[in-house]
Enzyme design. Structure first.
Site, PDB file in Angstrom:
ATOM      1  N   ASN A 126     -10.769   6.591   5.451  1.00  0.00           N
ATOM      2  CA  ASN A 126     -10.028   5.460   6.022  1.00  0.00           C
ATOM      3  C   ASN A 126     -10.969   4.282   6.223  1.00  0.00           C
ATOM      4  OD1 ASN A 126      -7.374   4.564   7.297  1.00  0.00           O
ATOM      5  ND2 ASN A 126      -8.886   3.926   8.810  1.00  0.00           N
ATOM      6  N   TYR A 128     -12.349  -2.695  12.982  1.00  0.00           N
ATOM      7  CA  TYR A 128     -12.397  -2.524  14.426  1.00  0.00           C
ATOM      8  C   TYR A 128     -13.669  -3.195  14.925  1.00  0.00           C
ATOM      9  CZ  TYR A 128      -9.886   1.604  12.519  1.00  0.00           C
ATOM     10  OH  TYR A 128      -9.086   2.453  11.791  1.00  0.00           O
ATOM     11  N   ARG A 129     -13.513  -4.106  15.866  1.00  0.00           N
ATOM     12  CA  ARG A 129     -14.685  -4.871  16.311  1.00  0.00           C
ATOM     13  C   ARG A 129     -15.734  -3.985  16.988  1.00  0.00           C
ATOM     14  NH1 ARG A 129     -11.088  -6.920  20.936  1.00  0.00           N
ATOM     15  NH2 ARG A 129     -11.759  -5.610  22.666  1.00  0.00           N
ATOM     16  N   TRP A 165     -11.707   1.194  18.050  1.00  0.00           N
ATOM     17  CA  TRP A 165     -10.492   1.593  17.344  1.00  0.00           C
ATOM     18  C   TRP A 165      -9.438   1.902  18.390  1.00  0.00           C
ATOM     19  CZ3 TRP A 165     -14.172   5.174  14.451  1.00  0.00           C
ATOM     20  CH2 TRP A 165     -14.608   6.218  15.251  1.00  0.00           C
ATOM     21  N   GLU A 222      -7.979   2.756   1.888  1.00  0.00           N
ATOM     22  CA  GLU A 222      -7.913   1.302   1.745  1.00  0.00           C
ATOM     23  C   GLU A 222      -8.749   0.794   0.564  1.00  0.00           C
ATOM     24  OE1 GLU A 222      -7.890   2.812   4.672  1.00  0.00           O
ATOM     25  OE2 GLU A 222      -6.319   1.886   5.898  1.00  0.00           O
ATOM     26  N   ASP A 234      -9.578 -12.615  22.829  1.00  0.00           N
ATOM     27  CA  ASP A 234      -8.840 -11.989  21.725  1.00  0.00           C
ATOM     28  C   ASP A 234      -7.825 -12.914  21.070  1.00  0.00           C
ATOM     29  OD1 ASP A 234      -8.186  -9.725  20.095  1.00  0.00           O
ATOM     30  OD2 ASP A 234      -8.810  -8.471  21.777  1.00  0.00           O
TER      31      ASP A 234
END
Ligand SMILES: Cc1cc2nc3c(=O)[nH]c(=O)nc-3n(C[C@H](O)[C@H](O)[C@H](O)COP(=O)(O)O)c2cc1C
Ligand SMILES: [Mn+2]
Length: 530
Positions: A185, A189-190, A203, A281, A330
């Protein structure tokens, strides 16, 4: 068409993409010294708001900062996806609907009925074969391999906003594997940089990386013959109100993780697409760029990463360790507050010589991620129609930040169908967390907010037409009663039918008759109105 397609090739790497952007007048180099702490954000935020509002704007150019304070050898790329045009260029199309059409072409395949059908399918199958990722021996990301003397602070990682908890890596492709099936996968995710060699791993719990982590947790628990307590499975316990992993149920072990930063644009984009859980992906990236992604093995973990990456972080997430992550300004326009998340320990860094650090900022929309989200909206429409075929069009308005508002038009054929559509959307992968869904009839252009406002509000009897439901909500929702759990609302703004209990006559919309229209058009000059 862009340079890549003229040559019949996908962008080879981030550098070719930068070259193409620059040639198209879509990139500006900034030679003045800028601070990675806050200053780059303020510049990029202003540039993101350039241009008129509307379907083709705003969104100023991509920016390449060549003189970053404290980082004389580094360059920072930002806003690479920050306009509709650049999103098209990134995926090498003139319109994102071209990709939707390509997806439709694959979806439309029926099982072949005879030999001729089978023969006709061959080119398509050959096409599909072209998209699978391909392992290669080495690549540019291995130019420099650092096992010992490295620090994350060697890279010009930004602090984005004043109240941020530190520096954050904001555009990483995080690669993990499902311990059961070995399936890969890639998710964006920061990473909150804690020190030289560790970061947060943000995540969110409904994401695929988190599921891989939970699966490892279950296995580790089974191995240690402790029950994987519910609390342990609810491992991203919150600092407030949530359950914790602790209380003697800890399961130790390490989950290998690799992070690619500064890839070609198809790979970066594919890391944000809400793909079904088992789809790699990198295959999606191959489909988008029509050329396989070339992967190399990591040095210290059994994971493959794009060979063309500028920077690769290798390491592990310790299963029994959570640490406070955030705050972080954000894409909701608010800070997400500190919460407990797993920790990523970096054990090795490989990178190109003089790597280009690719990043983004999020904040009050529109920002760069708005255009990535809009691309997802277009590309996923045919896939939404697979399970909800009555959907005509979808609009996720940018200020609705993708999880707060979805406007969807449907071809209505039976009573109650609008509510069926809402429930279908709430059952659809990441769309599960859509806070508000407006369902309108097919004659409403969902892309026209004025028309939607006029018709939705005219057409509803609020008490009758609003549907509330309870369930998972977005992790970034700061208003829900609990983190990740709360209520959602659907509005059935379709015309109500007698079979739905509406027995009053429904009025016609005002439309001028064609004869009068034509007469006025012909005589327009006579009126002297210009
Ligand atoms: C710039 C940007 C930053 C993102 N940061 C995060 C993040 O920190 N955590 C997260 O769970 N999702 C984040 N996302 C959204 C995920 O990348 C997205 O939901 C993706 O589909 C997840 O992939 P997955 O389904 O394979 O888990 C971000 C998206 C963008 C565009
Ligand atoms: Mn995924």
């Amino acid at each position: 068409m862009t340079a890549a397609s003229e040559a019949g090739l996908a962008y080879q790497d981030l550098r070719e993409w930068i070259f193409t952007l620059e040639r198209a007048g879509e990139l500006k180099r900034i030679k003045a010294e800028v601070d990675p702490i806050l200053e780059i954000t303020e510049i990029t935020d202003r540039v993101s708001k350039w241009g008129p509002r509307g379907s083709h704007g705003p969104g100023g150019p991509a920016l390449l900062f060549e003189n970053v304070k404290g980082y004389p050898r580094s360059r920072v790329l930002i806003n690479q996806f920050g306009s509709e045009r650049r999103m098209q260029m990134a995926l090498d199309v003139d319109s994102l609907d071209e990709i939707a059409d390509r997806i439709k072409y694959f979806i439309d395949v029926k099982s072949p009925e005879g030999l001729l059908d089978k023969i006709k399918m061959l080119p398509m199958l050959a096409d599909l074969g072209k998209f699978f990722p391909k392992e290669v021996k080495t690549g540019p990301c291995k130019e420099v391999i650092q096992h010992d003397s490295f620090s994350l602070f060697d890279f010009p990682i930004l602090q984005c906003w004043p109240q941020d908890g530190g520096r954050f890596i904001t555009l990483p492709s995080v690669v993990t594997k499902d311990p059961a099936k070995g399936k890969r996968n890639v998710g964006m995710y920061r990473l909150h940089v804690y020190d030289d060699r560790s970061t947060g791993m943000h995540w969110q719990r409904q994401k695929q990386g988190a599921e891989h982590y939970r699966e490892r947790m279950r296995r580790a628990a089974a191995h240690g013959e402790v029950q994987p307590a519910t609390a342990a499975l609810d491992m991203m316990a919150r600092s407030s109100g949530g359950s914790r992993v602790a209380e003697g149920k800890q399961v130790s072990g390490r989950m290998p993780v690799a992070v690619a930063i500064g890839t070609d644009p198809a790979v970066a984009f594919s890391s944000i697409v809400p793909a079904p859980p088992d789809i790699d992906e990198f295959l999606i990236a191959g489909f988008l760029r029509q050329k396989p992604v070339e992967l190399v093995k990591c040095e210290t973990v059994d994971i493959e990463v794009p060979a063309n990456s500028e920077i690769v972080l290798e390491g592990y997430v310790q299963l029994d360790e959570l640490r406070s992550e955030g705050p972080f300004g954000d894409h909701t326009g608010f800070y997400t507050m500190e919460e407990l998340y797993p920790v990523f320990h970096v054990t090795c860094i490989t990178h190109r010589k003089d790597p280009i650090y690719a990043t983004t900022i999020v904040g009050k929309p529109p920002m760069e991620d708005a255009w990535m989200g809009k691309a997802v909206e277009r590309i996923f429409l045919p896939l939404m129609r697979l399970t909800i075929p009555e959907i005509v069009d979808v609009n996720l308005p940018i200020e609705g930040i993708f999880h707060n508002l979805m406007i969807v038009s449907i071809r209505k054929s039976y009573p109650g169908q609008a509510r069926k559509v809402m429930n279908g959307i709430w059952a659809l992968g990441q769309a599960m967390s859509t806070k508000c869904i407006l369902v309108v009839d097919e004659d409403v252009n969902v892309q026209d907010i004025g028309e939607v406002t006029l018709k939705v509000l005219n057409n509803i009897d609020p008490e009758r037409d609003i549907q509330f439901t309870l369930g998972p909500v977005d992790s970034l929702d700061h208003a829900s009663r609990l983190p990740d759990f709360g209520s959602k609302m659907g509005v059935d703004a379709t015309r109500k039918w007698p079979s739905e209990g509406f027995t009053r006559p429904w009025p016609d919309e005002i439309i001028m008759d064609p004869e009068t229209k034509e007469r006025v058009t012909k005589r327009w000059k006579e009126y002297g109105l210009g």
